[in-house]
Scaffold this active site. Structure first.
Site, short mmCIF file in Angstrom:
data_model
loop_
_atom_site.label_atom_id
_atom_site.label_comp_id
_atom_site.label_asym_id
_atom_site.label_seq_id
_atom_site.Cartn_x
_atom_site.Cartn_y
_atom_site.Cartn_z
CG ASP A 163 -1.72 1.19 1.41
OD1 ASP A 163 -2.36 1.61 0.44
OD2 ASP A 163 -1.74 1.78 2.52
CG LEU A 164 1.73 5.65 -1.93
CD1 LEU A 164 3.22 5.41 -2.05
CD2 LEU A 164 1.22 6.36 -3.18
CG ASP A 165 -1.73 7.52 0.43
OD1 ASP A 165 -0.75 8.22 0.15
OD2 ASP A 165 -2.74 7.43 -0.29
CB THR B 182 0.08 10.95 1.48
OG1 THR B 182 -0.15 9.56 1.56
CG2 THR B 182 1.23 11.22 0.54
CE LYS C 59 -4.22 7.93 8.96
NZ LYS C 59 -3.40 7.64 10.15
CB SER D 58 -1.99 2.82 -3.89
OG SER D 58 -2.54 4.04 -3.45
CB ALA D 59 -7.38 3.39 -2.57
CE LYS E 65 -5.71 -1.08 -1.04
NZ LYS E 65 -4.61 -0.28 -0.47
CD GLU F 37 -3.61 -1.61 3.00
OE1 GLU F 37 -3.93 -1.28 1.85
OE2 GLU F 37 -3.82 -0.86 4.00
CG ASP F 38 -1.93 2.59 6.42
OD1 ASP F 38 -2.30 2.18 5.29
OD2 ASP F 38 -2.16 3.74 6.82
C1 BG6 Z 1 -5.66 6.07 -0.12
C2 BG6 Z 1 -5.69 6.98 1.08
O1 BG6 Z 1 -4.39 5.53 -0.29
O2 BG6 Z 1 -6.01 6.80 -1.30
C3 BG6 Z 1 -7.05 7.65 1.20
O3 BG6 Z 1 -5.42 6.22 2.26
C4 BG6 Z 1 -7.37 8.38 -0.10
O4 BG6 Z 1 -7.04 8.53 2.28
C5 BG6 Z 1 -7.31 7.40 -1.27
O5 BG6 Z 1 -8.66 8.97 -0.03
C6 BG6 Z 1 -7.59 8.06 -2.62
O6 BG6 Z 1 -6.57 8.96 -2.92
P1 BG6 Z 1 -6.55 9.95 -4.16
O7 BG6 Z 1 -5.13 10.41 -4.24
O8 BG6 Z 1 -6.98 9.16 -5.38
O9 BG6 Z 1 -7.52 11.06 -3.87
MG MG Z 2 -2.80 3.19 3.51
#
Ligand code: BG6
Ligand code: MG
Length: 219
Positions: free
Chosen positions: A9-11, A17, A45, A114-115, A145, A169-170
């Site tokens: 996962d990224l964030d 972020t 998150k 990542s989402a 997810k 993953e967090d």
């Molecule tokens: C996830 C974050 O990685 O990405 C969420 O944990 C965020 O907080 C989601 O809403 C979507 O991100 P983005 O950059 O597409 O707005």
């Molecule tokens: Mg995350």
């Protein structure tokens, strides 16, 4: 089980972020005239952009039509991108680089799941885009997810079976997504929150491939 791919996962795993998401959402809440706290931000998150907006508006007790919501999400993303454009490699969380390096040297595939639709931009800013063998972001999947789609696609793109893949993953929904996909789930963060994970680490500071292999051998 032999570990053949690690999917990150990224964030909250590679970088923090959440603070920039918070600032950008807060500016929107301010403009709409309600308070949005760091505690509220915890609920966002791992949640997609539009689902985050729904939660934000629920907190503010406001409703808007789809067109207006789309416009607000765009505005928030514009602000968010101003923050992430200022990111640099110093924002990679402790231990991440050396762990990625260890995986590379051991021939283990590295993927991102990542989402976020901003995932590539962030990896570029952090200077680690080229370390990833596959990148799956929020623009490539239909189901959020805890649906495992994002991780299953990551494994597929690097040509590894889900059962030979490990997810980092967090967020609870992300741990559930990994489990739903039949993968090993390593939580990064709080044990009580991520209790469903096969193992929970504070971060990558003291995390090594040797440690990972010890974990999977005992599953
Ligand atoms: C996830 C974050 O990685 O990405 C969420 O944990 C965020 O907080 C989601 O809403 C979507 O991100 P983005 O950059 O597409 O707005
Ligand atoms: Mg995350």
């Amino acid at each position: 089980m032999e570990v053949k791919a690690c999917i990150f996962d990224l964030d909250g795993v590679i970088c923090d972020t959440a603070k920039y998401h918070y600032l950008a959402w807060k500016e929107l809440a301010d403009s709409l005239g309600f308070e949005f706290t760091p505690e509220d931000n915890e609920r966002l998150k791992g949640v997609s952009r539009m689902a985050s907006l729904d939660i934000l508006l629920e907190i503010g007790g406001l409703t808007f039509d789809a067109q207006k919501k789309h416009q607000m999400a765009e505005e928030k993303n514009k602000r968010y991108r101003e923050y992430i454009f200022k990111m640099n490699p110093d924002e990679i969380l402790p231990g991440v680089l050396s762990f990625l390096d260890e995986l590379k040297r051991s021939g283990i595939s590295i993927a991102l799941g990542s989402a976020s639709k901003n995932a590539k931009t962030i990896l570029e800013r952090l200077g680690i885009l080229s370390l990833f063998d596959a990148i799956v972001d929020g623009s490539m999947v239909q189901h959020a997810k805890p649906n495992p789609e994002v991780f299953l696609l990551g494994a597929k793109l690097v040509g590894v079976q889900p059962t030979e893949s490990v997810v980092f993953e967090d967020a609870q929904a992300g741990i559930q997504a990994a489990l739903n996909g039949g993968m090993v789930a390593i939580g990064i963060g709080d044990k009580p929150v991520l209790q469903k994970a096969h193992y929970v680490a504070d971060g990558f500071k003291d995390f090594t491939l040797k440690k990972l292999r010890e974990i999977v051998v005992n599953l």
